[in-house]
Scaffold this motif. Sequence first.
Motif, PDB file in Angstrom:
ATOM      1  N   ASN A 177     -40.275   7.098  16.757  1.00  0.00           N
ATOM      2  CA  ASN A 177     -38.855   7.382  16.824  1.00  0.00           C
ATOM      3  C   ASN A 177     -38.048   6.099  16.967  1.00  0.00           C
ATOM      4  OD1 ASN A 177     -38.736   6.573  19.517  1.00  0.00           O
ATOM      5  ND2 ASN A 177     -39.182   8.617  20.265  1.00  0.00           N
ATOM      6  N   ALA A 178     -36.725   6.238  17.067  1.00  0.00           N
ATOM      7  CA  ALA A 178     -35.836   5.081  17.123  1.00  0.00           C
ATOM      8  C   ALA A 178     -36.078   4.227  18.362  1.00  0.00           C
ATOM      9  CB  ALA A 178     -34.384   5.535  17.067  1.00  0.00           C
ATOM     10  N   THR A 179     -36.513   4.835  19.457  1.00  0.00           N
ATOM     11  CA  THR A 179     -36.702   4.053  20.673  1.00  0.00           C
ATOM     12  C   THR A 179     -37.960   3.202  20.623  1.00  0.00           C
ATOM     13  OG1 THR A 179     -37.858   5.835  21.807  1.00  0.00           O
ATOM     14  CG2 THR A 179     -35.464   5.707  22.117  1.00  0.00           C
ATOM     15  N   THR A 180     -38.891   3.512  19.753  1.00  0.00           N
ATOM     16  CA  THR A 180     -40.113   2.732  19.692  1.00  0.00           C
ATOM     17  C   THR A 180     -40.291   2.026  18.350  1.00  0.00           C
ATOM     18  OG1 THR A 180     -41.362   4.668  19.003  1.00  0.00           O
ATOM     19  CG2 THR A 180     -41.321   4.181  21.360  1.00  0.00           C
ATOM     20  N   SER A 181     -39.288   2.035  17.490  1.00  0.00           N
ATOM     21  CA  SER A 181     -39.455   1.440  16.172  1.00  0.00           C
ATOM     22  C   SER A 181     -39.289  -0.074  16.184  1.00  0.00           C
ATOM     23  CB  SER A 181     -38.487   2.072  15.174  1.00  0.00           C
ATOM     24  OG  SER A 181     -37.160   1.805  15.560  1.00  0.00           O
ATOM     25  N   LEU A 182     -38.721  -0.642  17.229  1.00  0.00           N
ATOM     26  CA  LEU A 182     -38.606  -2.084  17.354  1.00  0.00           C
ATOM     27  C   LEU A 182     -39.380  -2.545  18.583  1.00  0.00           C
ATOM     28  CD1 LEU A 182     -34.822  -2.707  16.621  1.00  0.00           C
ATOM     29  CD2 LEU A 182     -36.747  -3.044  15.076  1.00  0.00           C
ATOM     30  N   ARG A 183     -40.110  -3.622  18.426  1.00  0.00           N
ATOM     31  CA  ARG A 183     -40.858  -4.187  19.553  1.00  0.00           C
ATOM     32  C   ARG A 183     -40.135  -5.428  20.040  1.00  0.00           C
ATOM     33  NH1 ARG A 183     -47.075  -6.454  19.906  1.00  0.00           N
ATOM     34  NH2 ARG A 183     -46.818  -7.317  21.990  1.00  0.00           N
ATOM     35  N   LEU A 184     -39.801  -5.449  21.309  1.00  0.00           N
ATOM     36  CA  LEU A 184     -39.231  -6.642  21.922  1.00  0.00           C
ATOM     37  C   LEU A 184     -40.335  -7.682  22.031  1.00  0.00           C
ATOM     38  CD1 LEU A 184     -36.890  -8.078  23.406  1.00  0.00           C
ATOM     39  CD2 LEU A 184     -37.729  -6.995  25.507  1.00  0.00           C
ATOM     40  N   LEU A 185     -40.099  -8.844  21.449  1.00  0.00           N
ATOM     41  CA  LEU A 185     -41.114  -9.897  21.452  1.00  0.00           C
ATOM     42  C   LEU A 185     -41.008 -10.744  22.714  1.00  0.00           C
ATOM     43  CD1 LEU A 185     -40.882 -10.859  17.684  1.00  0.00           C
ATOM     44  CD2 LEU A 185     -42.697  -9.567  18.817  1.00  0.00           C
ATOM     45  N   PRO A 186     -42.089 -11.410  23.104  1.00  0.00           N
ATOM     46  CA  PRO A 186     -42.089 -12.165  24.361  1.00  0.00           C
ATOM     47  C   PRO A 186     -41.444 -13.550  24.258  1.00  0.00           C
ATOM     48  CG  PRO A 186     -44.268 -12.229  23.399  1.00  0.00           C
ATOM     49  CD  PRO A 186     -43.428 -11.321  22.525  1.00  0.00           C
ATOM     50  N   TRP A 187     -40.576 -13.740  23.302  1.00  0.00           N
ATOM     51  CA  TRP A 187     -39.841 -14.995  23.168  1.00  0.00           C
ATOM     52  C   TRP A 187     -38.430 -14.673  22.710  1.00  0.00           C
ATOM     53  CZ3 TRP A 187     -44.240 -14.086  20.075  1.00  0.00           C
ATOM     54  CH2 TRP A 187     -43.981 -13.670  18.774  1.00  0.00           C
ATOM     55  N   THR A 188     -37.572 -15.679  22.803  1.00  0.00           N
ATOM     56  CA  THR A 188     -36.188 -15.512  22.369  1.00  0.00           C
ATOM     57  C   THR A 188     -35.902 -16.470  21.220  1.00  0.00           C
ATOM     58  OG1 THR A 188     -35.415 -17.143  23.982  1.00  0.00           O
ATOM     59  CG2 THR A 188     -35.382 -14.827  24.676  1.00  0.00           C
ATOM     60  N   SER A 189     -34.767 -16.257  20.591  1.00  0.00           N
ATOM     61  CA  SER A 189     -34.323 -17.159  19.535  1.00  0.00           C
ATOM     62  C   SER A 189     -33.895 -18.482  20.177  1.00  0.00           C
ATOM     63  CB  SER A 189     -33.153 -16.527  18.780  1.00  0.00           C
ATOM     64  OG  SER A 189     -32.013 -16.472  19.612  1.00  0.00           O
ATOM     65  N   PRO A 190     -33.680 -19.522  19.384  1.00  0.00           N
ATOM     66  CA  PRO A 190     -33.257 -20.808  19.958  1.00  0.00           C
ATOM     67  C   PRO A 190     -31.973 -20.704  20.793  1.00  0.00           C
ATOM     68  CG  PRO A 190     -33.974 -21.135  17.707  1.00  0.00           C
ATOM     69  CD  PRO A 190     -33.960 -19.640  17.947  1.00  0.00           C
ATOM     70  N   ASP A 191     -31.133 -19.724  20.480  1.00  0.00           N
ATOM     71  CA  ASP A 191     -29.907 -19.572  21.267  1.00  0.00           C
ATOM     72  C   ASP A 191     -30.052 -18.537  22.387  1.00  0.00           C
ATOM     73  OD1 ASP A 191     -30.018 -17.525  19.406  1.00  0.00           O
ATOM     74  OD2 ASP A 191     -27.878 -17.528  18.983  1.00  0.00           O
ATOM     75  N   GLY A 192     -31.296 -18.134  22.681  1.00  0.00           N
ATOM     76  CA  GLY A 192     -31.558 -17.276  23.827  1.00  0.00           C
ATOM     77  C   GLY A 192     -31.430 -15.782  23.591  1.00  0.00           C
ATOM     78  N   LYS A 193     -31.257 -15.383  22.358  1.00  0.00           N
ATOM     79  CA  LYS A 193     -31.125 -13.957  22.061  1.00  0.00           C
ATOM     80  C   LYS A 193     -32.511 -13.321  21.893  1.00  0.00           C
ATOM     81  CE  LYS A 193     -26.595 -14.371  20.126  1.00  0.00           C
ATOM     82  NZ  LYS A 193     -25.714 -14.291  18.998  1.00  0.00           N
ATOM     83  N   PRO A 194     -32.637 -12.022  22.226  1.00  0.00           N
ATOM     84  CA  PRO A 194     -33.934 -11.362  22.087  1.00  0.00           C
ATOM     85  C   PRO A 194     -34.392 -11.301  20.635  1.00  0.00           C
ATOM     86  CG  PRO A 194     -32.252  -9.826  22.921  1.00  0.00           C
ATOM     87  CD  PRO A 194     -31.596 -11.140  22.714  1.00  0.00           C
ATOM     88  N   CYS A 195     -35.682 -11.352  20.450  1.00  0.00           N
ATOM     89  CA  CYS A 195     -36.285 -11.216  19.126  1.00  0.00           C
ATOM     90  C   CYS A 195     -37.062  -9.898  19.092  1.00  0.00           C
ATOM     91  CB  CYS A 195     -37.246 -12.367  18.843  1.00  0.00           C
ATOM     92  SG  CYS A 195     -36.440 -13.962  18.699  1.00  0.00           S
ATOM     93  N   TYR A 196     -37.007  -9.234  17.959  1.00  0.00           N
ATOM     94  CA  TYR A 196     -37.672  -7.949  17.793  1.00  0.00           C
ATOM     95  C   TYR A 196     -38.536  -7.973  16.543  1.00  0.00           C
ATOM     96  CZ  TYR A 196     -34.331  -6.194  21.208  1.00  0.00           C
ATOM     97  OH  TYR A 196     -33.606  -5.992  22.351  1.00  0.00           O
TER      98      TYR A 196
END
Length: 108
Positions: free
Chosen positions: A2-21
Motif C-alpha cells: 500500500n501507499a504507506t509501505t511503497s517507499l523505504r526511508l533510506l539510512p542516509w540523507t541528501s547532501p542538503d540533509g533531506k530524507p532519501c527514499y
Amino acid sequence: MNATTSLRLLPWTSPDGKPCYLAADDGGSRLSRRADEIEALQLSMGTQLLGHARVLLTDRKADAGELRFLASRLCEALRDVLRVAESRGMRLPAYGEDGPAGDAGEPP
C-alpha cells in the motif's frame, strides 16, 4: 503493497540533509541490500558507543570536553537508530492488511 509501505526511508540523507527514499521493490535490489548493511552498521556502532559511554561516565577523571564529544556522538547514534526504527516501522503492514497467512487480518 500500500501507499504507506511503497517507499523505504533510506539510512542516509541528501547532501542538503533531506530524507532519501527508495521506491518499493522486492527488498533484494542492490540499493535495498546496501541500505540493510548500513542500517546494521549503524545499529552496531550505536551498541559499541553505548559501551564506551558507560565506561567514560564511570571515569571520574573524564573532563567536560570528553563528555561533550561523547554527547555529540550519542546524539548522532540516536538519530541513526531512530531513522532505522522509522524506516522499519514504515515497512510493517498495517494491522488487518496481511495477517500471518495473508488472510487480511483474520485471527490465526
